[in-house]
Design a protein around this motif. Structure first.
Motif, mmCIF file in Angstrom:
data_model
loop_
_atom_site.group_PDB
_atom_site.id
_atom_site.type_symbol
_atom_site.label_atom_id
_atom_site.label_comp_id
_atom_site.label_asym_id
_atom_site.label_seq_id
_atom_site.Cartn_x
_atom_site.Cartn_y
_atom_site.Cartn_z
ATOM 1 N N LEU A 25 8.685 8.347 8.269
ATOM 2 C CA LEU A 25 7.579 8.393 9.227
ATOM 3 C C LEU A 25 7.589 7.139 10.107
ATOM 4 O O LEU A 25 7.446 7.218 11.331
ATOM 5 N N PRO A 57 9.338 9.341 2.366
ATOM 6 C CA PRO A 57 8.604 9.911 3.509
ATOM 7 C C PRO A 57 7.958 8.839 4.377
ATOM 8 O O PRO A 57 7.937 8.968 5.597
ATOM 9 N N SER A 58 7.441 7.784 3.730
ATOM 10 C CA SER A 58 6.816 6.720 4.521
ATOM 11 C C SER A 58 7.845 6.035 5.417
ATOM 12 O O SER A 58 7.569 5.753 6.579
ATOM 13 N N ARG A 70 5.971 6.735 -5.080
ATOM 14 C CA ARG A 70 6.421 8.137 -5.101
ATOM 15 C C ARG A 70 6.729 8.664 -3.704
ATOM 16 O O ARG A 70 7.508 9.592 -3.544
ATOM 17 N N ILE A 71 6.068 8.129 -2.703
ATOM 18 C CA ILE A 71 6.258 8.668 -1.345
ATOM 19 C C ILE A 71 6.865 7.628 -0.423
ATOM 20 O O ILE A 71 6.639 7.626 0.773
ATOM 21 N N HIS A 131 2.782 3.943 -1.640
ATOM 22 C CA HIS A 131 2.906 4.475 -2.993
ATOM 23 C C HIS A 131 4.384 4.711 -3.292
ATOM 24 O O HIS A 131 5.092 5.326 -2.498
ATOM 25 N N THR A 167 8.348 7.091 14.072
ATOM 26 C CA THR A 167 7.359 6.575 15.015
ATOM 27 C C THR A 167 8.003 5.598 15.987
ATOM 28 O O THR A 167 7.843 5.720 17.209
ATOM 29 N N VAL A 185 0.816 -1.219 0.000
ATOM 30 C CA VAL A 185 0.000 0.000 0.000
ATOM 31 C C VAL A 185 0.845 1.264 0.000
ATOM 32 O O VAL A 185 0.311 2.364 -0.076
#
Lengths: 206, 298
Positions: A77, A73-74, A69-70, A67, A81, A65
């Motif tokens: 993140l 950042p994922s 392109r990101i 993406h 966390t 899930v």
């Protein structure tokens, strides 16, 4: 990447053939900065180990899930966390160690080794493989930190784990930040030498 | 366009998930963290009073916590103190308010359990309930009166003042004559090797046993710390010699830390300010308590 890696292969790769510090030369800032004692190495090693394992498993679970392109950042993140969670847990249950390590734990967010493992491995492979890869890398980092820490603590302050073993301080130079580079360099050379010797022996047998 | 929406949606969801994980971790660990802080504070309190694990405080030593509030009512301001009442009183706490001239304004018994008073929110509600409607209260600070067999032996004051970079939080102990018994830095973010030296014994101990008269006018001097004094401050000499040297320098100003005059100055001024204000406030509170014959536990 192949999918038929065994657990022992995944583990030994992180600890030996692709050791984050000695082979990949990633996350050198902590290796140089705070590896002045064995205890520092162990503490940061444990923190990195858990962050690496949790992040790898998380990314591996959600790889379909995220993406493309990101993805960076994922990853950031996810790492942030888990670092926050581990920061909170350490602060709550190990206040003594946290007083010393707290400032470095927050820095784990920016450790290259973790992002690199997510990008290279966890986002493509099975959850179980990612888990063992992360365990190997985490242990490899910890081993590296402990070895450098032991070397610097012994030669810098004559102690191991805070116990005076030599009774004198051989070279104060080793606990200064610049010595970190020399120690890491020496260790790298040593690890490479071992590998070369090992390969030669293997070649001679075959 | 579609892709942007997907990305936005997925990032939002992942942020929410991350927030959920972090929030749960915070809730789970917060209690243990608070407990640690409380334990650490207690340790600092007892070490400032000269007790340690080897030399524990006797049973007769009691800590009485006093909370100061600013009370606002229809354009008027009062200073309110929540003081513990004696054991045999009907309500365990009394809220005493003084007007700005230090005269008695009003008092109310506060009926709440001790555990509730420890929590800031519950304490505020309990006081508001006791003093009736139409009043606003703002928490100012908490101080502790230490008694041994009913005799006051020390006051413990927490405080926060600006340092070179951010705030410096301290806990200090005064004896009943407001002589500074010592202080401990609880929190600071001064530069390592420079301002962070305020945590070191050779700086902290300079304040030890400064009488209130000296403390009131205490300043910082930019001069090298004399070698004999430094040895005494770090406890490198035998006790009799340390006592002699401490006596010799008792009336002196504070020797500034090398390269951290501003930090030294702020700490000195901060401690001085806390002590002076406290002496004034406690004087006013004590005289009112005596005048009105309000019984308190200390």
């Amino acid at each position: 990447m192949t999918n038929d890696k065994s657990i022992s292969e995944l583990l030994s790769r992180g600890i030996l053939s692709e050791n984050p510090i000695f082979k990949l030369a990633l996350s050198m800032c902590p290796a140089v900065g705070i590896s002045t004692t064995v205890m520092n190495g162990v503490m940061l090693g444990i923190a990195v180990f858990f962050v690496q394992v949790f992040s790898s498993v998380t990314i591996s679970l959600f790889k379909n899930v995220i993406h493309p392109r990101i993805r960076i950042p994922s990853y950031t993140l996810t790492i942030a966390t888990w670092v926050t969670v581990i920061d909170l847990v350490l602060a709550a249950y190990m206040p003594g160690a946290y007083a010393k390590m707290g400032i470095f734990v927050k820095l784990i967010v920016a450790f290259a080794i973790i992002t690199m493992r997510l990008e290279m491995f966890a986002c493509k492979e099975k959850v179980s493989d990612s888990f063992w890869d992360a365990v190997g890398m985490g242990l490899g980092f910890m081993v590296g930190m402990v070895v450098i820490g032991a070397f610097r603590e012994l030669f810098g302050s004559g102690m191991i784990l805070g116990y005076d073993v030599l009774g004198y301080k051989p070279l104060l130079f080793f606990i200064l930040p610049s010595a970190g580079f020399f120690v890491v360099g020496l260790m790298m050379a040593f690890f490479n030498w071992i590998e070369v010797v090992y390969k030669q022996k293997k070649g001679a047998k075959a | 366009m579609n892709q942007i929406l997907t990305i936005t949606f997925r990032l939002t969801v992942s942020c929410l998930l991350a927030a959920l994980v972090m929030g749960s971790a915070f809730i789970i660990t917060n209690k243990a963290k608070k407990h640690n802080e409380h334990v650490r504070e207690q340790k600092v309190v007892y070490s400032l009073l000269g007790y340690s694990d080897q030399n524990p405080a006797p049973e007769s030593v009691h800590l009485h916590e006093v909370y100061r509030y600013v009370v606002a009512e229809a354009g008027q301001q009062f200073i309110g103190y929540l003081v513990p009442a004696p054991h045999d009183a009907a309500a365990p706490f009394t809220f005493v308010a003084l007007d700005l001239d230090g005269k008695m304004a009003f008092q109310n018994p506060v009926n709440a359990a001790e555990e509730k008073i420890r929590e800031a929110e519950d304490r505020k509600l309990a006081i508001l309930e006791a003093i009736g409607p139409g009043k606003e209260i703002t928490f100012a600070e908490q101080t502790i009166v230490v008694t041994d067999n009913g005799q006051r032996i020390a006051y413990l004051l927490g405080g926060k003042f600006p340092g070179f970079k951010t705030f410096i939080a301290v806990m200090m102990a005064l004896d009943p004559k407001y002589t500074l018994l010592g202080f401990e830095v609880l929190e600071h973010e001064e530069d390592p090797g420079l301002g962070a030296e305020i945590e070191q014994d050779y700086f902290k101990n300079q304040f030890k046993d400064k009488p209130f008269e000296v403390l009131k006018g205490l300043d910082v001097v930019k001069a090298p710390l004399p070698a004999e004094y430094q040895k005494a401050l770090e406890g490198d000499l035998d006790e009799a010699e340390i006592a002699k040297l401490m006596e010799k320098y008792r009336g002196n100003d504070i020797y500034a830390l090398t390269g951290a005059t501003i930090s030294s100055k702020f700490v000195t001024d901060g401690l001085k300010g806390i002590a002076k204000k406290y002496a004034y406030r406690l004087g006013a509170l004590d005289s009112v308590l005596k005048e009105q014959q309000i019984a308190v536990s200390f």
